[in-house]
Scaffold this active site. Structure first.
Site, PDB file in Angstrom:
ATOM      1  N   ASP A  41     -32.718 189.235  78.992  1.00 35.04           N
ATOM      2  CA  ASP A  41     -31.540 188.891  78.895  1.00 35.04           C
ATOM      3  C   ASP A  41     -30.990 188.662  80.282  1.00 35.04           C
ATOM      4  O   ASP A  41     -31.353 189.483  81.109  1.00 35.04           O
ATOM      5  CB  ASP A  41     -30.604 189.877  78.192  1.00 35.04           C
ATOM      6  CG  ASP A  41     -29.468 189.415  77.921  1.00 35.04           C
ATOM      7  OD1 ASP A  41     -29.181 188.889  76.813  1.00 35.04           O
ATOM      8  OD2 ASP A  41     -28.477 189.519  78.648  1.00 35.04           O
ATOM      9  N   ASN A  68     -20.686 181.762  83.801  1.00 34.73           N
ATOM     10  CA  ASN A  68     -19.963 180.787  82.756  1.00 34.73           C
ATOM     11  C   ASN A  68     -18.726 180.680  83.382  1.00 34.73           C
ATOM     12  O   ASN A  68     -17.887 179.671  83.499  1.00 34.73           O
ATOM     13  CB  ASN A  68     -20.423 180.797  81.510  1.00 34.73           C
ATOM     14  CG  ASN A  68     -21.703 180.249  80.938  1.00 34.73           C
ATOM     15  OD1 ASN A  68     -22.239 179.456  81.433  1.00 34.73           O
ATOM     16  ND2 ASN A  68     -22.243 181.090  79.684  1.00 34.73           N
ATOM     17  N   ASP A  77     -25.765 176.293  82.493  1.00 35.58           N
ATOM     18  CA  ASP A  77     -26.819 175.701  82.054  1.00 35.58           C
ATOM     19  C   ASP A  77     -27.885 175.359  82.958  1.00 35.58           C
ATOM     20  O   ASP A  77     -29.292 175.603  82.550  1.00 35.58           O
ATOM     21  CB  ASP A  77     -26.556 174.340  81.183  1.00 35.58           C
ATOM     22  CG  ASP A  77     -25.569 174.430  80.096  1.00 35.58           C
ATOM     23  OD1 ASP A  77     -25.660 175.422  79.391  1.00 35.58           O
ATOM     24  OD2 ASP A  77     -25.050 173.226  79.470  1.00 35.58           O
ATOM     25  N   GLU A 103     -28.311 183.407  76.469  1.00 31.08           N
ATOM     26  CA  GLU A 103     -29.147 183.854  77.697  1.00 31.08           C
ATOM     27  C   GLU A 103     -30.233 184.864  77.474  1.00 31.08           C
ATOM     28  O   GLU A 103     -30.812 185.359  78.227  1.00 31.08           O
ATOM     29  CB  GLU A 103     -28.026 184.497  78.806  1.00 31.08           C
ATOM     30  CG  GLU A 103     -27.736 185.797  78.106  1.00 31.08           C
ATOM     31  CD  GLU A 103     -26.532 185.761  77.483  1.00 31.08           C
ATOM     32  OE1 GLU A 103     -25.672 186.809  77.423  1.00 31.08           O
ATOM     33  OE2 GLU A 103     -26.158 184.786  76.923  1.00 31.08           O
TER      34      GLU A 103
END
Length: 295
Positions: A173, A181, A190, A216
């Site tokens: 993770d 973000n 992304d 993620e």
């Protein structure tokens, strides 16, 4: 298009060749079935125009050959071809028939139609492959998606049970990804995911499998890998990602679990618990699970 012309009679073969070449087709002439099969393998024609007297077992040989099987086959038959004979030939791989006497226009029409049919078949195969990829691939990273990687996990657990080989998995993770973000935007997020996938994939063996579980989170499947070897791999992945030149620096928390006879979902659950422990312990670290979930 490329047309292989197999005809035992040279004058008729030459006439058909002139007709086809006058319409822009590239023609290769052969006079016996053995040479015809060899030419199909070496030249990869779009269409094979075969006279019945030059056939023998050529149709079956072409359709069973791993290289030549895609060639569309047109058969030139003598008068008197019965429906039963035609049906049997088409079951063997003949696409269409021309019955003597054959006119120049009919030859051109049938050859062109056979070539177009082959192109359509190839396009259908390509579309099927693209659809299969969409079903199995994560659209952003190109990795196996959640469904595909979990299917692979089930297969690897079955193989480990059958052969008695070790199997480990690593759940990863990206740390504080929501913050990336929020601060830098989803496009940057992304880009980080794609870069992370590239780094992870570059540091795995060919037999290992890497997939994106969603968001993620990633899952790595490590066949023939015991707990100590898995810890080494996981630490390498963690260090490589921490040192990678991604759009925004990123670290990763990793939970490890080594198969101990349980079902795939239980193995995955242990890896998830180990991942949670790694994040609770401060992130950017590797934690390994025990059979009962203790870390």
């Amino acid at each position: 298009m490329r047309v292989l012309l197999a005809h035992a009679l040279t004058p008729k073969r030459r006439r058909l060749t002139r007709v086809l070449e006058a319409s822009g087709h590239s023609v290769s002439e052969v006079g016996d079935p053995v040479e015809a099969l060899e030419r199909c393998r070496a030249w990869a024609p779009d269409v094979a125009l075969i006279h019945v007297e030059c056939c023998g077992d050529l149709v079956c040989a072409i359709k069973s050959d791993p290289v030549a099987y895609g060639t569309a086959i047109l058969m030139i038959e003598r008068p008197g071809l019965t429906p039963e004979q035609a049906a049997e030939g088409m079951r063997s791989g003949v696409q269409d028939y021309l019955v003597e006497p054959v006119s120049d226009g009919e030859v051109l029409t049938r050859v062109t139609a056979a070539g177009r049919t082959k192109e359509l078949q190839l396009e259908l195969v390509a579309q099927g492959a693209r659809l299969e990829a969409l079903l199995r691939e994560d659209a952003l990273t190109g990795l196996s998606n959640r469904r595909a990687i979990l299917t692979q996990l089930g297969g690897m657990v079955s193989a480990a049970r059958r052969h008695g080989h070790p199997l480990s998995i690593a759940m990863l993770d990206l740390d504080h990804f929501k913050r990336i973000n929020d601060r830098h935007g989803h496009i940057t997020g992304d880009q980080v995911l794609v870069a992370a996938a590239r780094v992870l994939g570059a540091n795995l063996r060919a037999e290992d499998q890497l997939g994106r579980l969603g968001g993620e989170e990633f899952l790595v499947l490590l066949p023939d890998t015991d707990v100590s070897a898995a810890a080494h791999v996981a630490e390498k992945l963690r260090a490589e990602l921490a040192g990678a030149r991604t759009k925004v620096p990123v670290t990763v928390s990793i939970g490890l679990a080594t198969w101990d006879g349980e079902a795939p979902e239980d193995l995955l659950h242990r890896a998830d618990e180990a991942l949670y422990a790694a994040k609770s312990a401060g992130r950017d670290r590797v934690m390994a699970a025990t059979l009962h979930g203790r870390t």
